[in-house]
Design a protein around this motif. Structure first.
Motif, mmCIF file in Angstrom:
data_model
loop_
_atom_site.group_PDB
_atom_site.id
_atom_site.type_symbol
_atom_site.label_atom_id
_atom_site.label_comp_id
_atom_site.label_asym_id
_atom_site.label_seq_id
_atom_site.Cartn_x
_atom_site.Cartn_y
_atom_site.Cartn_z
ATOM 1 N N ILE A 203 38.123 46.123 36.495
ATOM 2 C CA ILE A 203 37.949 44.826 37.137
ATOM 3 C C ILE A 203 37.830 45.046 38.636
ATOM 4 O O ILE A 203 38.696 45.652 39.253
ATOM 5 N N MET A 204 36.727 44.578 39.216
ATOM 6 C CA MET A 204 36.500 44.740 40.643
ATOM 7 C C MET A 204 36.443 43.388 41.331
ATOM 8 O O MET A 204 35.894 42.432 40.795
ATOM 9 N N PRO A 205 36.982 43.295 42.565
ATOM 10 C CA PRO A 205 36.901 42.034 43.296
ATOM 11 C C PRO A 205 35.550 41.859 43.957
ATOM 12 O O PRO A 205 34.878 42.826 44.302
ATOM 13 N N ASP A 206 35.126 40.631 44.136
ATOM 14 C CA ASP A 206 33.903 40.325 44.864
ATOM 15 C C ASP A 206 34.236 39.191 45.837
ATOM 16 O O ASP A 206 34.237 38.033 45.481
ATOM 17 N N GLU A 207 34.576 39.535 47.068
ATOM 18 C CA GLU A 207 34.996 38.527 48.031
ATOM 19 C C GLU A 207 33.799 37.738 48.539
ATOM 20 O O GLU A 207 32.654 38.185 48.467
ATOM 21 N N LYS B 87 36.099 38.081 40.505
ATOM 22 C CA LYS B 87 36.219 39.415 39.936
ATOM 23 C C LYS B 87 35.202 39.605 38.824
ATOM 24 O O LYS B 87 34.811 38.661 38.139
ATOM 25 N N THR B 88 34.762 40.843 38.675
ATOM 26 C CA THR B 88 33.804 41.219 37.644
ATOM 27 C C THR B 88 34.437 42.291 36.773
ATOM 28 O O THR B 88 34.989 43.268 37.297
ATOM 29 N N ARG B 89 34.354 42.131 35.463
ATOM 30 C CA ARG B 89 34.936 43.113 34.552
ATOM 31 C C ARG B 89 33.830 43.991 33.971
ATOM 32 O O ARG B 89 32.908 43.514 33.330
ATOM 33 N N PHE B 90 33.961 45.297 34.203
ATOM 34 C CA PHE B 90 33.039 46.292 33.673
ATOM 35 C C PHE B 90 33.727 47.024 32.525
ATOM 36 O O PHE B 90 34.820 47.556 32.698
ATOM 37 N N VAL B 91 33.101 47.051 31.374
ATOM 38 C CA VAL B 91 33.599 47.806 30.227
ATOM 39 C C VAL B 91 32.765 49.078 30.131
ATOM 40 O O VAL B 91 31.542 49.025 30.010
ATOM 41 N N CYS B 92 33.439 50.227 30.204
ATOM 42 C CA CYS B 92 32.750 51.508 30.369
ATOM 43 C C CYS B 92 32.973 52.425 29.170
ATOM 44 O O CYS B 92 34.120 52.624 28.744
ATOM 45 N N VAL B 93 31.894 52.978 28.650
ATOM 46 C CA VAL B 93 31.960 53.973 27.586
ATOM 47 C C VAL B 93 30.992 55.097 27.926
ATOM 48 O O VAL B 93 30.084 54.939 28.752
ATOM 49 N N SER B 94 31.163 56.224 27.281
ATOM 50 C CA SER B 94 30.244 57.342 27.451
ATOM 51 C C SER B 94 30.404 58.276 26.260
ATOM 52 O O SER B 94 31.407 58.224 25.539
ATOM 53 N N ASP B 95 29.392 59.096 26.030
ATOM 54 C CA ASP B 95 29.472 60.161 25.025
ATOM 55 C C ASP B 95 29.888 59.616 23.662
ATOM 56 O O ASP B 95 30.786 60.152 23.008
ATOM 57 N N THR B 96 29.213 58.576 23.217
ATOM 58 C CA THR B 96 29.471 58.050 21.873
ATOM 59 C C THR B 96 28.779 58.897 20.806
ATOM 60 O O THR B 96 29.169 58.852 19.638
#
Length: 366
Positions: free
Chosen positions: A302-306, A4-13
């Protein structure tokens, strides 16, 4: 076996650092910023923003600009820079260099795609393809704008086999609702997403649209099964599930788990770069892009990567992938669902009547 890969997402800071906005970036593998790094694109704002982004402990930081980042749109700034900065104009090339030269881990995408390889020994060591674009449709004079007549051609340039799409603008009726009930997203972008069905789509721009939606794409039987959740889009019906967020001021992290551990697993597949045909941005000269003139709180996903041996074998036996139509048909058989995330940190929209506020004051994230 899955990774699994964890992406931390932000926008419009909009020039805020995490400490000023009242949120703490959670741990993750990849940081995604979906635009509006600044209020008006000044060099000082860009330096402040890129300082905290470059120091953040993520292996890769993926960035797109937004309509407020006016100096990063050289052609626009050459014509309209005086509106924002009077006679003290900034140098667009220097401003772009501040972003691209902030750190080797920073990837600025300007309506183009690239392949990311995560290689840290203690990381997931996964590979994914990502398309990023700063464009958005709006009223008024702002950077990276486009007309309705240009929308279809613009978003048709997204390659069909990308795993993640990062756009400043949201797609229509997905994380784009304004306080008056109207939807401010782009219909052409939504139609493109419905064709290519990337597992993850990150956006911002419409601050009040913060949140996430899981979209199960077009099936005529869906309306019969879920009449209250169906959304008609032309000759298709998409099922949209609205994700619940922690209440304002909560100290809970907004964690969207797509692996199946804490909820339904995302019904979608991603593809390694060996099957995508794309190379790292620095090594490709034929990325599908709109040429840009050279002269002129946080969410964790969190996305899976099989293991992809079976998928890669299927792809290698599929001669019809030489045409985009057949590629789309094949992808649609493997990709049924997309998670759309609006990661806006700012809570109110310009001109911020009553004062500028942020989404996640006193919390650890959103």
């Amino acid at each position: 076996m899955r990774r699994k890969t964890r992406f931390v997402c932000v926008s419009d800071t909009h020039g805020y650092t995490p400490s000023e906005a009242g949120f703490k970036l959670p741990a993750g593998d990849v940081l995604i910023h979906a635009g509006d790094l600044t209020n008006n694109g000044s060099m000082s704002e860009l330096r402040r923003t890129m300082d905290w982004i470059s120091k953040a402990d993520f292996e890769i930081k993926i960035i797109v600009a937004g309509n407020h980042d006016v100096t990063l749109d050289s052609e626009f700034y050459a014509k309209n820079g005086h509106i924002f900065h009077g006679q003290k104009l900034e140098d667009p090339k220097q401003c772009i260099d501040i972003v691209t030269g902030a750190a080797p881990s920073v990837v600025l995408l300007r309506h183009q795609a690239t392949t990311i390889h995560l290689t840290r020994g203690n990381g997931p060591r996964t590979t994914f393809t990502v398309f990023g674009s700063p464009f958005s449709q709006f009223k008024g004079s702002w950077a990276f704008g486009y007309e309705s007549s240009e929308a279809v051609a613009l978003w048709d340039q997204i390659p069909p086999n990308v795993d993640i799409v990062v756009t400043h603008t949201p797609p229509q009726s997905l994380c784009d609702q304004k306080p008056d009930g109207s939807f401010a997203g782009c219909n052409s972008l939504r139609q493109t997403l419905s064709r290519i069905r990337p597992p993850l789509a990150i956006c911002g721009h419409v601050h009040e649209g913060r949140g996430y939606r899981r979209v199960r794409w077009g099936d005529a039987s869906i309306m019969e099964m879920h009449p209250d959740e169906g959304v008609e889009t032309g000759d298709r019906v998409d099922r949209v599930i609205h994700g619940a967020l922690p209440p304002r001021g909560s100290k809970k992290l907004n964690l969207v788990d797509l692996t199946g551990k804490r909820g339904d697993r995302l019904d979608s597949h991603s593809f390694a770069c060996e099957t995508s045909g794309m190379q790292p941005l620095s090594e490709t000269s034929n990325a599908r892009s709109l040429p840009l003139p050279e002269n002129a709180g946080s969410a964790a996903v969190i996305m899976p990567d099989e293991q992809r041996n079976r998928e890669n074998a299927s792809l290698s036996r599929a001669p019809f992938l030489s045409t985009e139509d057949h590629c789309l048909r094949y992808l649609s058989s493997l990709r049924k669902e997309t998670c759309v995330v609006n990661a806006a940190i700012m809570a109110t929209s310009w001109p911020h009547r009553g004062g500028q506020t942020v989404q996640c004051t006193h919390g650890r994230g959103h």
